[in-house]
Design an enzyme around this catalytic site. Structure first.
Site, short mmCIF file in Angstrom:
data_model
loop_
_atom_site.label_atom_id
_atom_site.label_comp_id
_atom_site.label_asym_id
_atom_site.label_seq_id
_atom_site.Cartn_x
_atom_site.Cartn_y
_atom_site.Cartn_z
N GLU A 131 35.11 41.46 47.62
CA GLU A 131 35.39 41.69 46.19
C GLU A 131 34.18 41.33 45.34
O GLU A 131 33.91 41.97 44.32
CB GLU A 131 36.60 40.87 45.74
CG GLU A 131 37.93 41.39 46.24
CD GLU A 131 38.34 42.71 45.60
OE1 GLU A 131 37.51 43.63 45.50
OE2 GLU A 131 39.52 42.83 45.23
N THR A 183 35.79 47.69 35.44
CA THR A 183 36.47 46.40 35.42
C THR A 183 35.81 45.48 34.40
O THR A 183 36.48 44.75 33.67
CB THR A 183 36.42 45.75 36.82
OG1 THR A 183 36.99 46.67 37.75
CG2 THR A 183 37.21 44.45 36.87
#
Lengths: 310, 310
Positions: A131, A183
């Site tokens: 991630e 994001t």
């Protein structure tokens, strides 16, 4: 280099930031899922082979699967390595955990090939390095449901505290409008401060949602699916969000919201018929606008990453 | 005026604002409890008789029991009224739901005398008129556990949404330092805004606490009993709060914090021995300071208001 053994897994998409559960609640989907084949070799290091058209980097340090496996290999004393063959079905940037599926899938597969020496918590920890490659932060809110399956609570990120939450069967309608929401942008527009009274309403709903899941009380789940903090801000990034929500609720949705940081939107229902009606209603809205989109009607996946060939 | 029938109930103390569950979570105690005798009469109106030394007002509009009963009587078409005889054991201003016990006890008793025509939700609603007399706001966070018993979640105040939360057996040590903390002061010192990142940690803990209760997982309950929002501010109003908490945790407390808006402090434990050790440790701290205090070692009361004589 010698190939020792191999395994193929399906690694599912996931929904994080479940309405009121911003940054703490996620769940796994049955569809879409990436197909990942992992080969254990007698040589340290990771080789990435992509069987899709997404042009993801093949340098392991810059690849979600690669970074996760490199983190895992640091905890393996033997002189072994991996070849990853990746066929992604979860489009990167869709908001349904594409990077998490890559990172979580390979560490679960690696663990099988290494005779299950790591706990799920350890696997989540390794996968968060994937991630980091994708978004710059080692968040676990997609990784955890991908590995544990079902609905998971991240009570705390540091130290990592993952709690599986038993939940009743639910159908999920996911719509992915083909736009890009970064994001970083989705995070930047959030306010750093919130009103205490809104925070109290939010944690009342979080408490209600957990109780609703564990009591299998669909009415309570539905009443608790309210977000006073994040959705009012982030929804401006999603085309026709308000209309999608209104029409979905009219069709009988329990509730829903933005998946992860978008652009996908998800709606929960008690039965497949409702989930399909919601799919039709949303499809109609986006068709009218002339926006490209993709939808899934699926269920909550209680298993998470699954072996499909040994 | 004719006396039709009478009933006596024990109405227990309650802990609201359970650590991370500010404004939404409460539970009932076995001790202390007020003793309330209610007589149904054939004349509209409420008469209050106090059998204790707290000098509470006897005008029904200015009395917690009275205001709650007047609200209930508005929903009763018959020409009836009540005489309340009150013996309070929960000191007003202690932070363990003294006004709630008065208001909740009489409406439950009245409901029995009226052949249980009202639901618990309706009784909570009537009783909040008693809270309004005491504190100016119709909050239900002590009323709800007093009436429902056990641990209760107030998911929403408007519309009122009360959810009983199943929880494992727990012992409670309560210490009431004999100082005054005005609810209005305790509320005024809170900030109206909080950091989003603190709010996220708080609702992660709220979710963990609900899951911990429902899974009967004492370790998870303990890890979730953290408050990043209210306790850091309000604890300055409680003498030796930090030392009380540290020593209690050393003795094996699961966790704890300020009861309601103080000044009482509560600590949860798995067993009676631990609860008594905590009592001793706290008593030692307050004895050293020379502060008057009162302690209770009790358990969570799963019944709430209880009939003791018909």
């Amino acid at each position: 280099m010698k190939e020792i053994k191999k395994i193929t897994v399906a690694s599912p998409g996931t929904v994080a930031n479940v309405v009121c559960g911003f940054d703490i609640l996620g769940f796994a989907l049955h569809e879409p899922a990436d197909i990942l084949t992992l080969t254990l070799t007698d040589q340290k290091g990771v080789t990435i082979i992509n069987h899709d058209t997404y042009n993801l980097p093949t340098e392991p340090e810059k690849n979600c699967s690669g970074a996760a496996l490199l983190a895992l290999l640091k905890a393996v004393p033997e002189n072994v390595g991996f070849i990853v063959e990746s066929t992604k079905h979860i489009k990167p940037g869709s908001g349904i955990g594409s990077s998490a599926a890559s990172a979580a899938g390979v560490v679960v597969a690696a663990n099988y090939l290494l005779d299950n020496r790591f706990t799920n918590d350890e696997l989540v920890n390794f996968a968060t390095y994937g991630e980091q490659v994708a978004s710059g932060s080692r968040h676990a809110d997609n990784i955890a449901p991908c590995i544990f399956g079902g609905v998971t609570l991240i009570r705390s990120n540091s130290p990592l505290d993952i709690i599986p939450i038993p939940a009743p069967p639910m159908f999920v309608t996911v719509v992915h409008p083909q736009i890009e929401v970064k994001t970083s942008d989705a995070r930047q527009i959030l306010k750093t401060q919130v009103l205490l009274k809104d925070a109290v309403r939010q944690w009342g709903n979080v408490a209600g949602l957990i109780a609703g899941f564990m009591k299998h009380d669909y009415e309570l789940i539905s009443r608790s699916l309210e977000d006073y903090i994040v959705e009012p801000i982030r929804s401006i990034l999603i085309p026709a969000f308000a209309e999608i929500k209104t029409k979905s609720m009219e069709q009988g949705a329990l509730g829903g919201g933005i998946s992860g940081s978008g652009p996908s939107v998800f709606m929960l229902s008690k039965d497949e018929e409702t989930a399909r009606k919601i799919d039709n209603a949303i499809s109609e809205i986006y068709s009218k606008i002339g926006l490209n989109f993709h939808t899934y009607v699926t269920t909550i996946n209680s298993e998470g990453v699954k072996i499909i060939e040994e």
